[in-house]
Design an enzyme around this catalytic site. Structure first.
Site, PDB file in Angstrom:
ATOM      1  N   ASP A 226       0.824  -1.200   0.000  1.00 12.21           N
ATOM      2  CA  ASP A 226       0.000   0.000   0.000  1.00 12.21           C
ATOM      3  C   ASP A 226       0.864   1.258   0.000  1.00 12.21           C
ATOM      4  OD1 ASP A 226      -2.631   1.363   0.433  1.00 12.21           O
ATOM      5  OD2 ASP A 226      -1.677   1.952   2.316  1.00 12.21           O
TER       6      ASP A 226
ATOM      7  N   GLU B 235       1.195  -0.616  -5.166  1.00 10.17           N
ATOM      8  CA  GLU B 235       0.259   0.468  -5.446  1.00 10.17           C
ATOM      9  C   GLU B 235       1.108   1.736  -5.495  1.00 10.17           C
ATOM     10  OE1 GLU B 235      -3.427   3.047  -3.627  1.00 10.17           O
ATOM     11  OE2 GLU B 235      -1.889   2.181  -2.350  1.00 10.17           O
TER      12      GLU B 235
END
EC number: 2.4.1.18
Length: 715
Positions: A396, A449
């Site tokens: 993330d 990401e």
């Protein structure tokens, strides 16, 4: 020393408690606050009562050498006797330096570890606790086994900033925390174990002892499958939030086992290859969706025990479904029981808020310039692969790690040593993590990401890249959604938005992601981004999904998109499963199922996803008609033609140039009546003609339904 013990401020209890090394000073000292009496218990011998030395101290002055002798203590708690092993007779509580500083072995030694020690010819089982708190002046183990009394079990200061204690007789399911004194002797909030494998929910947030060795895995066939090149595989991820996919009849969470029973057959039927779980690492605030984790080594107990989570992964694997976890190494929350100011100092974050505080998320940023912090995070990544058999991690907020000025204005950040904005420590950590994961788990995948144009995110580290296996294609997501939200009559003015992502489509190993980020914070659902009335919204959605599956790149859809959910995602409720009572939504689900199976069955749609040889434009500039066409090509030379019509105007005789002579057979039509489409009649089998079109000697004539995507295979 008595005063320090009474204040839970003793850093070297083994120097004062347990068997005396010099028996002329006495045989044994015991510190037992609240006890009315203590007696020594030796096997086969009469008990010997200890004298009260101080209010909570008991001493045995007999001429006994207990230094190598196993003994127990009979403790009198106001008439209630408790028989225990004295922890302070066990000096062998440490581990080798390499084991405590190598990511692959750290999680096997830090935190609470079940072990058996030999003493006086006896095998004594218990739990050893190790915690890294270099700036603490004292650390005590507190828990349900000692009434949370920090005076009862002071830990020993060991080397390298580590504190340790072995508690014989402790079993699974025991709640515990660490009670610490800071650098100036100040009291700190009780801290959960950073390496804790299991944790309680509010209000205690305590760590819980757990033995990883107990669970018996049944996924050997999956775990021993041949190593494959993931870039060539069909990968279709179903992104899922465990608490809001489905609820039971009372509106409560499904536990991990119930989730497995419902979800696994659904994924198999729908054709997904992987489930990607939003973070399951323990997080105190449910509304953070897991992106504010405190217990990085503990699957959240909201849905069950670590064994229950293993059962979930096991069930997925036995059904041929891979499991990917969202992993959050960028930041951590400020909860008192967590890593924040862990030992009274900013142990895990930079003290300067310009580097140590994320102002958007109100959370601390890991100080990746510290070796122990880097090891902690890399070890955590490896831990999930080894102990829970996961198949991949989606990292993330990578962009927030890579750039020192991420979401910061002038004066709010500190440049690197060269005056730039790259975070060298984060770059080195991510490279190291990827190298370690692929070294020990060659069938794994790591996915970033990353929302910027940072070069080489999915390039190997030996080529200067970060070493990820894949990267989310945020540009494709933004541009394609921006295009499809336009009214069809206006799309011709935005045609370049649709075609531009192909300029860089092979610059990384991309995953085309329609994630949870696109259905929250007022953005609405994917379905409701589509223009027009209800029928047109669903038709647009079907055409868009067809376009997505025809594009190069692996696929990811957030739960609910596959049924055409109309409401924005709400983590406090389940998906709108009632929509499947309506044919339009049944059609979206049926189409998604067929697209997944088509994508998996046809090599041309996936085995050259990541290289230019797998894609050729057939029609790129038909902006006035809002039509695009391209071919996907397999390594073996198979070809699939994908044609999208993004207007509600059907095209009765649409001529399209093709490079190969032959027959084109229909594989899928998103406007088919079985998907609740218009049922407009299309050509199911067409032979190319020697008619020049788009500068190609061969061409075919098709019938294009309104708002549709068609797949044809060259026979």
């Amino acid at each position: 020393m008595f005063e320090k013990l009474s204040q839970a401020a003793c850093s070297e209890p083994f120097a004062f408690l347990g068997p005396f090394i010099d028996p002329t000073q006495g045989a044994l000292r015991v510190w037992m606050p609240g006890a009315t009496g203590v007696a020594l218990v030796l096997e086969g011998q009469p008990r010997i009562a200890l004298e009260r030395e101080k209010e909570s101290a008991f001493i045995l002055k007999a001429d006994l050498n207990l230094h190598l002798t196993h003994y127990q203590l009979a403790i009198d708690w106001n008439g209630i006797e408790q028989l225990v092993d004295d922890p302070y007779q066990y000096h062998g509580i440490y581990a080798e330096y390499d084991d405590l500083h190598t990511p692959k072995t750290m999680y096997q030694h830090m935190g609470s570890q079940f072990m058996t020690l030999e003493r006086d010819g006896k095998s004594i089982s218990g739990i050893r606790f190790l915690v890294y708190a270099p700036h603490a002046t004292a650390v005590s183990l507190v828990g349900s086994f000692n009434d949370w009394d920090g005076r009862r079990h002071p830990m020993q200061r060991l080397d390298y900033g580590i504190w340790g204690l072995f508690i014989p007789g402790l079993t699974e399911g025991v709640s515990y925390k660490f009670e610490m004194k800071g650098p100036k002797g100040e009291g700190l909030p009780h801290k959960a174990d950073p390496w804790g494998f299991y944790a309680e929910q509010y209000p205690s947030f305590a760590s819980v002892t757990y033995d990883h060795a107990r669970y018996q895995w049944q996924d050997a066939q999956w775990q021993t499958r041949p190593v494959t090149e993931k870039r060539k595989e069909a990968l279709s991820f179903y992104e899922l939030h465990a608490g809001s996919w489905k609820r039971n009849e009372q509106g409560e969470f499904l536990n991990y086992r119930e989730l497995a029973a419902e979800l696994v057959p659904y994924l198999v039927d729908m054709g997904y290859t992987h489930v990607e779980l939003m973070p399951v690492s323990e997080h105190p605030f449910y509304g953070s969706w897991g992106y504010q984790p405190v217990g990085l080594f503990a699957p959240t107990s909201r849905y069950g025990s670590p064994d229950d989570f293993k059962f979930f992964v096991d069930a997925c694997h036995q059904a041929g479904i891979g499991v990917v976890l969202d992993w959050v190494p960028a930041h951590f929350p400020s909860d008192d029981h967590g890593l924040a100011n862990f030992d009274g100092t900013p142990l895990f974050h930079d003290p300067d808020p310009r580097r140590g505080w994320h102002q958007d998320w109100n959370s601390f940023i890991y100080d990746l310039g510290r070796e122990q912090v880097r090891r902690f995070l890399v070890s955590n990544a490896l831990y999930w692969f080894e102990q829970f058999h996961i198949d991949g991690i989606r990292v993330d907020a990578v962009a927030s790690m890579l750039y020192l000025d991420y979401s910061r204005s002038h004066g709010q950040w500190i440049p690197n040593m060269d005056g730039g904005n790259e975070n060298y420590d984060a770059i080195a950590t991510l490279k190291w993590m990827n190298e370690e994961v692929y070294k020990y788990f060659p069938n794994a995948m790591t996915i970033a990401e990353e929302s910027t144009a940072f070069p080489g995110v999915s390039a190997p580290t030996f080529m200067g890249g970060l070493g990820f296996g894949f990267k989310w294609n945020m540009g494709w997501m933004h541009d394609s959604l921006s295009y499809i939200k336009e009214e069809p009559v206006h799309r011709k003015y935005h045609h370049n938005t649709l075609t531009f992502p192909l300029v860089y489509a092979h610059s990384e190993n991309y995953v085309l992601s329609l994630s949870h980020d696109e259905v929250v914070y007022g953005k609405g659902s994917i379905h409701n981004k589509m223009p027009g009335d209800e029928w047109q919204q669903t038709a647009n959605l079907r055409a868009y999904f067809g376009y997505m599956y025809g594009q190069p790149g692996k696929k990811l859809n957030f739960m609910g998109a596959e049924i055409g959910q109309t409401a924005e995602w709400n983590h406090d409720d389940q998906l709108q499963w009632f929509l499947l009572d309506f044919p339009r939504h049944q059609g979206v689900q049926a189409l998604t199922r067929d697209l997944n199976h088509l994508y998996r069955n046809e090599a041309a749609l996936h085995d050259q996803d990541c290289i230019p040889a797998g894609f050729e434009w057939r029609l790129q500039d038909a902006a006035e008609q809002s039509i695009i066409a391209h071919e996907r090509i397999s390594e073996a030379g198979e070809r699939i033609l994908v044609v999208s019509n993004f207007t509600p105007v059907p095209r009765d005789e649409f001529r399209l140039g093709v490079p190969n002579k032959g027959r084109y057979q229909l594989l899928l039509n998103t406007d088919d009546s079985k998907y609740a489409g218009s049922g407009y009649e299309v050509v199911v089998d067409v032979k190319s003609e020697a008619v020049v079109s788009e500068d190609l000697a061969q061409s075919i004539v098709l019938r294009l339904p309104p708002l549709s995507t068609l797949f044809y295979k060259l026979a």
